[in-house]
Scaffold this motif. Structure first.
Motif, mmCIF file in Angstrom:
data_model
loop_
_atom_site.group_PDB
_atom_site.id
_atom_site.type_symbol
_atom_site.label_atom_id
_atom_site.label_comp_id
_atom_site.label_asym_id
_atom_site.label_seq_id
_atom_site.Cartn_x
_atom_site.Cartn_y
_atom_site.Cartn_z
ATOM 1 N N MET A 1 30.054 5.801 64.874
ATOM 2 C CA MET A 1 29.739 7.082 64.288
ATOM 3 C C MET A 1 31.024 7.830 63.889
ATOM 4 S SD MET A 1 27.349 10.080 65.716
ATOM 5 C CE MET A 1 28.184 11.620 65.952
ATOM 6 N N ILE A 2 31.996 7.887 64.813
ATOM 7 C CA ILE A 2 33.250 8.574 64.505
ATOM 8 C C ILE A 2 33.952 7.888 63.339
ATOM 9 C CG2 ILE A 2 35.560 9.100 65.378
ATOM 10 C CD1 ILE A 2 34.273 9.659 68.082
ATOM 11 N N LYS A 3 33.911 6.563 63.330
ATOM 12 C CA LYS A 3 34.569 5.833 62.240
ATOM 13 C C LYS A 3 33.929 6.173 60.892
ATOM 14 C CE LYS A 3 36.444 1.440 60.948
ATOM 15 N NZ LYS A 3 36.934 0.175 61.383
ATOM 16 N N ASN A 4 32.613 6.327 60.855
ATOM 17 C CA ASN A 4 31.930 6.679 59.603
ATOM 18 C C ASN A 4 32.283 8.091 59.146
ATOM 19 O OD1 ASN A 4 30.666 4.211 59.303
ATOM 20 N ND2 ASN A 4 28.833 4.851 60.423
ATOM 21 N N ILE A 5 32.340 9.026 60.089
ATOM 22 C CA ILE A 5 32.718 10.404 59.750
ATOM 23 C C ILE A 5 34.160 10.421 59.255
ATOM 24 C CG2 ILE A 5 33.137 12.713 60.701
ATOM 25 C CD1 ILE A 5 30.762 12.143 62.628
ATOM 26 N N ASP A 6 35.027 9.697 59.978
ATOM 27 C CA ASP A 6 36.432 9.569 59.598
ATOM 28 C C ASP A 6 36.560 9.065 58.154
ATOM 29 O OD1 ASP A 6 38.608 10.275 61.139
ATOM 30 O OD2 ASP A 6 39.005 8.252 61.853
ATOM 31 N N LYS A 7 35.828 8.015 57.865
ATOM 32 C CA LYS A 7 35.885 7.375 56.551
ATOM 33 C C LYS A 7 35.367 8.322 55.457
ATOM 34 C CE LYS A 7 34.305 3.153 54.253
ATOM 35 N NZ LYS A 7 33.500 1.919 54.406
ATOM 36 N N LYS A 8 34.273 9.026 55.731
ATOM 37 C CA LYS A 8 33.709 9.946 54.737
ATOM 38 C C LYS A 8 34.668 11.093 54.427
ATOM 39 C CE LYS A 8 28.822 9.101 55.478
ATOM 40 N NZ LYS A 8 27.527 9.645 55.893
ATOM 41 N N ILE A 9 35.223 11.693 55.462
ATOM 42 C CA ILE A 9 36.158 12.803 55.248
ATOM 43 C C ILE A 9 37.403 12.297 54.533
ATOM 44 C CG2 ILE A 9 37.641 14.510 56.374
ATOM 45 C CD1 ILE A 9 35.469 14.677 58.590
ATOM 46 N N TYR A 10 37.913 11.153 54.986
ATOM 47 C CA TYR A 10 39.105 10.575 54.366
ATOM 48 C C TYR A 10 38.887 10.369 52.869
ATOM 49 C CZ TYR A 10 42.454 7.190 52.735
ATOM 50 O OH TYR A 10 43.409 6.552 51.985
ATOM 51 N N PHE A 11 37.805 9.680 52.509
ATOM 52 C CA PHE A 11 37.562 9.386 51.092
ATOM 53 C C PHE A 11 37.284 10.644 50.281
ATOM 54 C CE2 PHE A 11 37.149 4.874 52.224
ATOM 55 C CZ PHE A 11 37.930 4.343 51.214
ATOM 56 N N ALA A 12 36.617 11.621 50.867
ATOM 57 C CA ALA A 12 36.372 12.872 50.142
ATOM 58 C C ALA A 12 37.698 13.548 49.797
ATOM 59 C CB ALA A 12 35.498 13.803 50.979
ATOM 60 N N LEU A 13 38.607 13.637 50.762
ATOM 61 C CA LEU A 13 39.897 14.285 50.517
ATOM 62 C C LEU A 13 40.798 13.444 49.615
ATOM 63 C CD1 LEU A 13 40.614 15.795 54.040
ATOM 64 C CD2 LEU A 13 40.048 17.038 51.952
ATOM 65 N N TYR A 14 40.860 12.156 49.887
ATOM 66 C CA TYR A 14 41.725 11.272 49.090
ATOM 67 C C TYR A 14 41.261 11.227 47.638
ATOM 68 C CZ TYR A 14 44.058 7.100 47.344
ATOM 69 O OH TYR A 14 44.799 6.227 46.589
ATOM 70 N N ASN A 15 39.964 11.011 47.417
ATOM 71 C CA ASN A 15 39.431 10.933 46.046
ATOM 72 C C ASN A 15 39.599 12.258 45.299
ATOM 73 O OD1 ASN A 15 38.726 8.238 46.275
ATOM 74 N ND2 ASN A 15 36.655 8.700 46.985
ATOM 75 N N PHE A 16 39.418 13.375 45.985
ATOM 76 C CA PHE A 16 39.644 14.684 45.369
ATOM 77 C C PHE A 16 41.103 14.798 44.916
ATOM 78 C CE2 PHE A 16 41.091 19.089 45.775
ATOM 79 C CZ PHE A 16 40.233 19.718 44.884
ATOM 80 N N THR A 17 42.002 14.360 45.770
ATOM 81 C CA THR A 17 43.429 14.458 45.475
ATOM 82 C C THR A 17 43.819 13.603 44.275
ATOM 83 O OG1 THR A 17 43.860 14.864 47.814
ATOM 84 C CG2 THR A 17 45.747 14.240 46.458
ATOM 85 N N VAL A 18 43.398 12.342 44.268
ATOM 86 C CA VAL A 18 43.807 11.457 43.173
ATOM 87 C C VAL A 18 43.158 11.840 41.845
ATOM 88 C CG1 VAL A 18 44.408 9.505 44.660
ATOM 89 C CG2 VAL A 18 42.099 9.668 43.723
ATOM 90 N N SER A 19 42.062 12.577 41.902
ATOM 91 C CA SER A 19 41.411 12.966 40.646
ATOM 92 C C SER A 19 41.889 14.325 40.117
ATOM 93 C CB SER A 19 39.888 12.984 40.820
ATOM 94 O OG SER A 19 39.501 13.969 41.743
ATOM 95 N N HIS A 20 42.768 14.990 40.844
ATOM 96 C CA HIS A 20 43.309 16.289 40.423
ATOM 97 C C HIS A 20 44.829 16.235 40.474
ATOM 98 C CE1 HIS A 20 39.178 17.363 41.549
ATOM 99 N NE2 HIS A 20 39.302 18.335 40.658
ATOM 100 N N GLY A 21 45.442 16.068 39.309
ATOM 101 C CA GLY A 21 46.891 15.883 39.210
ATOM 102 C C GLY A 21 47.721 16.988 39.823
ATOM 103 N N LEU A 22 47.345 18.248 39.584
ATOM 104 C CA LEU A 22 48.112 19.371 40.126
ATOM 105 C C LEU A 22 48.029 19.402 41.651
ATOM 106 C CD1 LEU A 22 49.852 21.862 39.637
ATOM 107 C CD2 LEU A 22 47.743 23.191 39.380
ATOM 108 N N ILE A 23 46.843 19.204 42.169
ATOM 109 C CA ILE A 23 46.655 19.165 43.634
ATOM 110 C C ILE A 23 47.466 18.009 44.206
ATOM 111 C CG2 ILE A 23 44.982 18.760 45.494
ATOM 112 C CD1 ILE A 23 44.545 21.469 44.238
#
Length: 166
Positions: free
Chosen positions: A1-23
């Motif tokens: 369960m923790i690993k799934n939450i970890d993975k979801k938060i990680y990908f949400a933040l990482y994907n947001f970052t790579v899709s926004h150049g200024l950020i």
């Protein structure tokens, strides 16, 4: 369960970052230069404590050293791959593909912020804010899971509490 939450938060933040150049640029800047800011403030406050012959100097040195030692020993016992390496992603900063748990940047920045907080409330609160930014940036650039950060914070907060009380 923790690993799934970890993975979801990680990908949400990482994907947001790579899709926004200024950020992305801002987060890379924070993760690259925050350790220099923390080092500068830590050594400046340490020099002031030495100059003032302040008895708090012992805790100011020993507690961060203990946190650093613990966050460096844990990966020898529990080897967890960095998320960018595990998922074959591009890290936004140059980073070895070594262990990610717990985060040395997060543990070090938080314990320095807390030890400064023990000396000066306003500067300490500001540094806690910077530590949180630093820690989140480590997830956003792809090099840490949220649980890496949380574990480092728990270690820092616990050792600060124990060090100040005893």
């Amino acid at each position: 369960m923790i690993k799934n939450i970890d993975k979801k938060i990680y990908f949400a933040l990482y994907n947001f970052t790579v899709s926004h150049g200024l950020i992305s640029k801002q987060v890379v800047f924070i993760t690259k230069f925050s350790s220099k800011v923390f080092s500068f403030i830590y050594f400046t406050v340490g020099a002031w404590l030495i100059y003032k012959n302040d008895p708090r100097l012992k805790n100011f040195i020993l507690i961060p050293a203990a946190v650093y030692l613990i966050v460096k020993i844990i990966p020898l016992i529990y080897n967890r791959s960095r998320p960018f390496a595990e998922y074959k992603l591009k890290s936004l900063v140059k980073q070895r593909e070594d262990q990610s748990f717990p985060s040395t940047h997060s543990g070090s920045s938080m314990i320095i912020a807390l030890t400064v907080l023990n000396i000066n409330l306003k500067l300490g609160v500001f540094m806690i804010f910077l530590s949180v930014l630093t820690s989140i940036s480590r997830i956003m650039v792809g090099v840490h899971y949220p649980s890496d950060i949380l574990a480092a914070w728990i270690i820092a907060i616990t050792l600060n509490f124990v060090g100040v009380k005893f």
